[in-house]
Design a protein around this motif. Structure first.
Motif, PDB file in Angstrom:
ATOM      1  N   TYR A   1      -4.759  15.777   7.073  1.00 31.31           N
ATOM      2  CA  TYR A   1      -4.497  15.741   5.636  1.00 31.31           C
ATOM      3  C   TYR A   1      -5.265  16.792   4.846  1.00 31.31           C
TER       4      TYR A   1
ATOM      5  N   GLU B   1       0.874  -1.168   0.000  1.00 34.90           N
ATOM      6  CA  GLU B   1       0.000   0.000   0.000  1.00 34.90           C
ATOM      7  C   GLU B   1       0.913   1.220   0.000  1.00 34.90           C
TER       8      GLU B   1
ATOM      9  N   VAL C   1      -5.017   6.335  -1.962  1.00 35.05           N
ATOM     10  CA  VAL C   1      -4.333   5.103  -1.576  1.00 35.05           C
ATOM     11  C   VAL C   1      -4.231   4.200  -2.804  1.00 35.05           C
ATOM     12  N   GLU C   2      -3.024   3.691  -3.055  1.00 35.78           N
ATOM     13  CA  GLU C   2      -2.812   2.782  -4.181  1.00 35.78           C
ATOM     14  C   GLU C   2      -2.140   1.514  -3.670  1.00 35.78           C
TER      15      GLU C   2
ATOM     16  N   VAL D   1       0.899   5.507  -0.082  1.00 34.41           N
ATOM     17  CA  VAL D   1       0.055   6.685   0.092  1.00 34.41           C
ATOM     18  C   VAL D   1       0.937   7.923   0.220  1.00 34.41           C
TER      19      VAL D   1
ATOM     20  N   PRO E   1      -5.606  12.013   0.977  1.00 34.53           N
ATOM     21  CA  PRO E   1      -4.723  11.203   0.127  1.00 34.53           C
ATOM     22  C   PRO E   1      -5.438  10.122  -0.684  1.00 34.53           C
TER      23      PRO E   1
ATOM     24  N   LEU F   1       1.049  11.561   1.414  1.00 28.81           N
ATOM     25  CA  LEU F   1       0.278  12.326   2.392  1.00 28.81           C
ATOM     26  C   LEU F   1       0.766  13.766   2.432  1.00 28.81           C
TER      27      LEU F   1
END
Length: 98
Positions: free
Chosen positions: A83, A4, A89-90, A6, A87, A8
């Motif tokens: 944040y 994962e 998420v991938e 991310v 963000p 940020l």
């Protein structure tokens, strides 16, 4: 195993508070089923920018097991207000090059 990733962006002036909150929240994510490891990297060029990398045994361990858990609500409460923007998420999987 999946990764994962991310990017940020923490609100200006909240970096130290964020890092302290992230340290505390790390106990939540590291207790989840399928969790392998995580790391938080601070960008050297852009103030307030971080990269979060989390290794999970499977995609579902993150997207279902963590994201749909009571523990995620605590994670969200402790971190999401830092944040701006929120963000994306991938998830990534290793490429077998042999």
């Amino acid at each position: 195993m999946i990764l994962e990733a991310v990017m940020l962006q923490v609100k200006q002036g909240m970096e130290e508070e964020y890092e302290a909150a992230f340290y505390k929240a790390s106990k939540i994510i590291s207790s989840m089923k399928g969790y392998i490891s995580h790391e938080l990297q601070r960008c050297m060029e852009v103030k307030g920018k971080y990269l979060l990398l989390v290794k999970w045994e499977s995609l579902e361990d993150h997207t279902v097991g963590f994201r749909q858990s009571i523990e995620y609500q605590a994670w969200k409460e402790q971190l999401h207000h830092f944040y701006d923007p929120f963000p994306i998420v991938e998830h990534f999987k290793s490429v077998n090059l042999s």
